[in-house]
Write a protein that holds these residues in place. Structure first.
Motif, mmCIF file in Angstrom:
data_model
loop_
_atom_site.group_PDB
_atom_site.id
_atom_site.type_symbol
_atom_site.label_atom_id
_atom_site.label_comp_id
_atom_site.label_asym_id
_atom_site.label_seq_id
_atom_site.Cartn_x
_atom_site.Cartn_y
_atom_site.Cartn_z
ATOM 1 N N ILE A 32 -6.431 -51.448 -20.327
ATOM 2 C CA ILE A 32 -5.365 -50.806 -19.546
ATOM 3 C C ILE A 32 -5.761 -50.705 -18.079
ATOM 4 O O ILE A 32 -4.925 -50.718 -17.188
ATOM 5 C CB ILE A 32 -5.065 -49.407 -20.127
ATOM 6 C CG1 ILE A 32 -4.428 -49.562 -21.504
ATOM 7 C CG2 ILE A 32 -4.140 -48.605 -19.214
ATOM 8 C CD1 ILE A 32 -4.401 -48.302 -22.296
ATOM 9 N N ASN A 33 -7.066 -50.638 -17.850
ATOM 10 C CA ASN A 33 -7.535 -50.432 -16.478
ATOM 11 C C ASN A 33 -7.424 -51.655 -15.581
ATOM 12 O O ASN A 33 -7.483 -51.533 -14.364
ATOM 13 C CB ASN A 33 -8.977 -49.928 -16.488
ATOM 14 C CG ASN A 33 -9.043 -48.425 -16.708
ATOM 15 O OD1 ASN A 33 -8.075 -47.721 -16.442
ATOM 16 N ND2 ASN A 33 -10.158 -47.947 -17.222
ATOM 17 N N ILE A 34 -7.299 -52.832 -16.160
ATOM 18 C CA ILE A 34 -7.116 -53.997 -15.278
ATOM 19 C C ILE A 34 -5.642 -54.427 -15.305
ATOM 20 O O ILE A 34 -4.966 -54.278 -16.318
ATOM 21 C CB ILE A 34 -8.049 -55.184 -15.634
ATOM 22 C CG1 ILE A 34 -7.779 -55.695 -17.032
ATOM 23 C CG2 ILE A 34 -9.508 -54.816 -15.450
ATOM 24 C CD1 ILE A 34 -8.477 -57.014 -17.315
ATOM 25 N N PRO A 35 -5.153 -54.916 -14.152
ATOM 26 C CA PRO A 35 -3.730 -55.262 -14.067
ATOM 27 C C PRO A 35 -3.384 -56.439 -14.983
ATOM 28 O O PRO A 35 -4.111 -57.432 -15.038
ATOM 29 C CB PRO A 35 -3.530 -55.646 -12.606
ATOM 30 C CG PRO A 35 -4.882 -55.983 -12.088
ATOM 31 C CD PRO A 35 -5.855 -55.171 -12.872
ATOM 32 N N ASN A 36 -2.280 -56.302 -15.688
ATOM 33 C CA ASN A 36 -1.801 -57.344 -16.585
ATOM 34 C C ASN A 36 -0.585 -58.015 -15.940
ATOM 35 O O ASN A 36 0.317 -57.332 -15.456
ATOM 36 C CB ASN A 36 -1.424 -56.689 -17.920
ATOM 37 C CG ASN A 36 -1.118 -57.709 -18.987
ATOM 38 O OD1 ASN A 36 -0.359 -58.658 -18.760
ATOM 39 N ND2 ASN A 36 -1.726 -57.537 -20.146
ATOM 40 N N GLY A 37 -0.592 -59.331 -15.968
ATOM 41 C CA GLY A 37 0.507 -60.071 -15.349
ATOM 42 C C GLY A 37 1.854 -59.773 -15.980
ATOM 43 O O GLY A 37 2.886 -59.832 -15.307
ATOM 44 N N LEU A 38 1.855 -59.425 -17.273
ATOM 45 C CA LEU A 38 3.130 -59.141 -17.946
ATOM 46 C C LEU A 38 3.749 -57.856 -17.412
ATOM 47 O O LEU A 38 4.973 -57.732 -17.332
ATOM 48 C CB LEU A 38 2.916 -59.032 -19.461
ATOM 49 C CG LEU A 38 2.554 -60.355 -20.137
ATOM 50 C CD1 LEU A 38 2.206 -60.119 -21.596
ATOM 51 C CD2 LEU A 38 3.702 -61.340 -20.010
ATOM 52 N N SER A 39 2.891 -56.903 -17.078
ATOM 53 C CA SER A 39 3.389 -55.654 -16.502
ATOM 54 C C SER A 39 4.068 -55.944 -15.162
ATOM 55 O O SER A 39 5.159 -55.452 -14.877
ATOM 56 C CB SER A 39 2.221 -54.676 -16.334
ATOM 57 O OG SER A 39 2.627 -53.530 -15.638
ATOM 58 N N LEU A 40 3.407 -56.788 -14.341
ATOM 59 C CA LEU A 40 3.978 -57.175 -13.044
ATOM 60 C C LEU A 40 5.302 -57.920 -13.236
ATOM 61 O O LEU A 40 6.299 -57.633 -12.567
ATOM 62 C CB LEU A 40 2.986 -58.065 -12.282
ATOM 63 C CG LEU A 40 3.495 -58.709 -10.998
ATOM 64 C CD1 LEU A 40 3.798 -57.659 -9.942
ATOM 65 C CD2 LEU A 40 2.480 -59.717 -10.450
ATOM 66 N N ALA A 72 1.650 -49.778 -9.079
ATOM 67 C CA ALA A 72 2.642 -49.604 -10.145
ATOM 68 C C ALA A 72 2.329 -50.503 -11.338
ATOM 69 O O ALA A 72 2.567 -50.120 -12.496
ATOM 70 C CB ALA A 72 4.041 -49.905 -9.606
ATOM 71 N N VAL A 73 1.778 -51.700 -11.061
ATOM 72 C CA VAL A 73 1.468 -52.638 -12.148
ATOM 73 C C VAL A 73 0.539 -51.977 -13.164
ATOM 74 O O VAL A 73 0.777 -52.026 -14.378
ATOM 75 C CB VAL A 73 0.808 -53.927 -11.588
ATOM 76 C CG1 VAL A 73 0.343 -54.847 -12.710
ATOM 77 C CG2 VAL A 73 1.770 -54.658 -10.661
ATOM 78 N N VAL A 74 -0.514 -51.332 -12.655
ATOM 79 C CA VAL A 74 -1.488 -50.690 -13.546
ATOM 80 C C VAL A 74 -0.882 -49.436 -14.182
ATOM 81 O O VAL A 74 -1.040 -49.193 -15.377
ATOM 82 C CB VAL A 74 -2.781 -50.337 -12.765
ATOM 83 C CG1 VAL A 74 -3.830 -49.738 -13.694
ATOM 84 C CG2 VAL A 74 -3.339 -51.575 -12.081
ATOM 85 N N ALA A 75 -0.150 -48.660 -13.379
ATOM 86 C CA ALA A 75 0.435 -47.412 -13.895
ATOM 87 C C ALA A 75 1.415 -47.688 -15.034
ATOM 88 O O ALA A 75 1.441 -46.967 -16.037
ATOM 89 C CB ALA A 75 1.133 -46.666 -12.754
ATOM 90 N N ALA A 76 2.204 -48.758 -14.877
ATOM 91 C CA ALA A 76 3.235 -49.057 -15.887
ATOM 92 C C ALA A 76 2.622 -49.423 -17.234
ATOM 93 O O ALA A 76 3.313 -49.419 -18.265
ATOM 94 C CB ALA A 76 4.133 -50.180 -15.381
ATOM 95 N N GLN A 77 1.324 -49.738 -17.241
ATOM 96 C CA GLN A 77 0.658 -50.103 -18.503
ATOM 97 C C GLN A 77 0.374 -48.873 -19.376
ATOM 98 O O GLN A 77 -0.089 -49.007 -20.499
ATOM 99 C CB GLN A 77 -0.654 -50.857 -18.188
ATOM 100 C CG GLN A 77 -0.370 -52.229 -17.579
ATOM 101 C CD GLN A 77 -1.546 -52.920 -16.902
ATOM 102 O OE1 GLN A 77 -1.351 -53.922 -16.255
ATOM 103 N NE2 GLN A 77 -2.757 -52.401 -17.036
ATOM 104 N N CYS A 78 0.648 -47.678 -18.857
ATOM 105 C CA CYS A 78 0.333 -46.437 -19.581
ATOM 106 C C CYS A 78 1.583 -45.774 -20.147
ATOM 107 O O CYS A 78 1.783 -44.561 -20.015
ATOM 108 C CB CYS A 78 -0.389 -45.470 -18.652
ATOM 109 S SG CYS A 78 -1.846 -46.180 -17.904
#
Lengths: 345, 240
Positions: free
Chosen positions: B187-195, B97-103
């Motif tokens: 976008i492809n790498i997980p961002n801590g802010l998204s988490l 979800a962390v990566v998906a939410a970045q889109c």
């Protein structure tokens, strides 16, 4: 880093190197205030031995509840503690990392120093709960993963003078037990069967005459397995108690003779017999008998049975020695699955 | 709310601190899989830099999986130990979800992909709808071909995200156009802010001790054992 000076030095000690999650609170290295051990044996029984990934998963399930229970049972709160200790190796890397991650997080959250402890030093220091260790001292460490003779010249200095070249003694017990249809771990049951049987098969005593302190148990294991298989092919059924007695006699004779030689070459005040196999009654009896005859001055120490297996209390006891040596770790402490505490010799 | 968010589920490690909606700081590493040596130093140095003490934390958020088993355990063990001893809340967020939410920009099904080896993936389906982030198909361990067949039947525009998505370019282009694979590195790498954002919105777990990584796959030895045995929810760990 140093140790905050407190009246009672209380250490929270964490052990997760194999298939037991254990957390203890130890006072001044000699007194156990709590020692919580969560054993995964029932799980690994399903597979006939420890499956590392399964072990790691169980550790995550158990770790914080064991820490909480250890604190509650000891009546100690985090602010009363002097330090956190943790096993960093040797052991299964994935399993070690759970104890290490939890210990580091707990130490940081409560502003406590972190003491890395060698698992084998822990086994030796289980003896410290019986009587204070005196030096020089010798330790025979026998478990499912280790068979080694360790010379301890002074406090906290460990030198491995001999070790197994193949299987650990406990490992041989488990493999032989499997052939006899016993469930894992089979050491205790084999010990009981051996008590009822006779050494009629005279299995080899590997390396017993060699002038070193190394061991080998894979040849014994193979001759045992061959003996059983050959008789099965002939349609004969061998007496399982006699098989157990013959196997056990070979193991404990080699262990005792080599240990005795080691203590003759390196005179010591004490001999500590530690590790899971130290719970073996046959081994205890033979060691006591032979030492009282040949080296009556040497004090034999067998930790109580509940401290022979892996546990946090022994890590807490060994941690006091490490703290005195000024041995502390930072947040970057890593697992060292193949670590050895032995100094150059 | 003082929140600390931890992601060690794959090669990228993120440690993020927020005070309510405000991001105070983040450490992101992408150089080794050995999070054991880097996680606690990152947490303590970030916290020190932003002048927060451990006991200031009121919520710990962790990417709970799927991902590398060892990585997940390091993150989850650290997070649950912190939450328990600091008496703070604990929130577990899907690592996918962390990566998906970045889109957020994408109107359609967002499909995060983690490689699970042997032509299998960890994946799920997500969607941004009117500013809300929704899960459409639950996270799972699935054969890539089976997953693509299922997604094709959804008859919606799709976007495959995550660094591992490009490993399956050949398979994906049998079902979708190449444009369906996200090439945007940021976008492809997980961002801590998204988490941290997802962790702020989710309800904390009720049982911190019982909180576990979402491996989404049994250990092989257990799978084999279950072929011939009945589990019956037996408890395999006992106090001795």
């Amino acid at each position: 880093m140093s140790y905050p000076i407190k009246e009672r030095a209380l250490i929270l000690a964490v052990e997760s190197s194999c298939d037991e999650t254990s957390v203890a609170v130890v006072e001044n290295g000699r007194k156990i205030l709590s020692n919580v051990v969560a054993s995964q044996i029932l799980s690994h029984k399903r597979f006939g031995g420890v499956v590392p990934e399964v072990a790691s998963r169980h550790h995550v399930e158990q770790i914080t509840i064991c820490m909480e229970t250890a604190l509650i049972e000891s009546g100690v709160s985090p602010k009363d503690l002097s330090a956190v200790a943790v096993t960093y190796g040797p052991g299964l890397v994935g399993a070690l990392l759970i104890g290490i991650s939890a210990a580091k997080a707990f130490a940081w959250a409560n502003d406590l120093p972190l003491i890395p402890v060698d698992h084998m030093a822990g086994h030796i220091y289980a003896a410290n709960f019986v009587t204070p260790l005196k030096f020089p001292s010798m330790a025979l460490l026998v478990s499912g993963g280790h068979t080694e003779l360790v010379y301890i010249e002074t406090e906290g200095s460990y030198k491995i003078i001999g070790q197994t070249r193949d299987d650990a003694a406990g490992e041989a017990y488990d493999k032989v037990g499997r052939v006899l249809g016993l469930s894992y771990p089979s050491g205790k049951q084999l010990d009981e069967m051996a008590y009822l049987g006779q050494d009629t098969f005279h299995f080899p005593r590997a390396m017993i005459k060699e002038a070193n302190f190394d061991f080998s148990f894979s040849g014994l294991k193979s001759s045992f397995i061959n003996m059983v298989h050959n008789s099965e092919q002939r349609g004969e059924k061998l007496n399982p108690n006699d098989l157990a007695a013959s196997f056990q006699q070979s193991v404990i004779e080699v262990l005792t003779v080599k240990t005795l030689h080691a203590c003759q070459k390196y005179p010591v005040k004490q001999l500590i017999i530690a590790g899971g196999v130290a719970a073996n009654q046959g081994l205890r009896a033979k060691m006591k008998h032979d030492f009282s005859e040949k080296l009556p001055e040497t004090e034999l120490i067998f930790p109580p049975i509940n401290l022979c297996g892996d546990n946090g209390a022994m890590i807490g006891a060994a941690a006091f020695v490490e703290a005195r040596k000024g041995h502390f770790a930072g947040g970057d402490l890593n697992a060292e699955p193949g670590s050895s505490f032995s100094e150059e010799f | 709310m003082n929140l600390l968010a931890i992601d060690t589920s794959n090669q990228v490690m993120t440690v993020t601190a927020c005070q309510d909606e405000k991001a105070l700081g983040q450490i992101q590493l992408n150089f080794s899989k050995n999070h054991s040596t880097t996680l606690m130093p990152a947490i303590s140095s970030l916290m020190e830099t932003i002048h927060l003490k451990p006991h200031d934390l009121t919520r710990i958020v962790v990417a709970k999986g799927p991902g590398s088993y060892t990585g997940l355990r390091i993150g989850v063990t650290t997070a649950k130990t912190l939450a328990w001893t600091l008496k703070s809340e604990l929130v577990g967020v899907s690592s996918l979800a962390v990566v998906a939410a970045q889109c957020k920009f994408f109107d359609g099904l967002i499909i995060p992909i983690f490689d699970a080896r042997r032509k299998n993936v960890y994946s799920g389906a997500y969607k941004w709808k009117k500013g809300r982030f929704l899960q459409v198909i639950k996270d799972q361990h699935i054969a890539i071909k089976q997953w693509l067949t299922l997604l094709q039947q959804m008859a919606e525009p799709v976007l495959f995200v995550g660094e591992d998505a490009s490993l399956f370019l050949e398979e994906i282009t049998e079902f979708f156009s190449e444009a369906a694979v996200c090439k945007e590195r940021t976008i492809n790498i997980p961002n801590g802010l998204s988490l941290a954002q997802l962790g702020m919105e989710q309800q904390p777990v009720e049982d911190i001790h019982g909180f576990l990584p979402a491996y989404l796959k049994l250990v092989e030895a257990e799978e084999k054992w279950l072929e011939t045995h009945n589990d019956e929810g037996k408890n395999y760990v006992e106090r001795i």
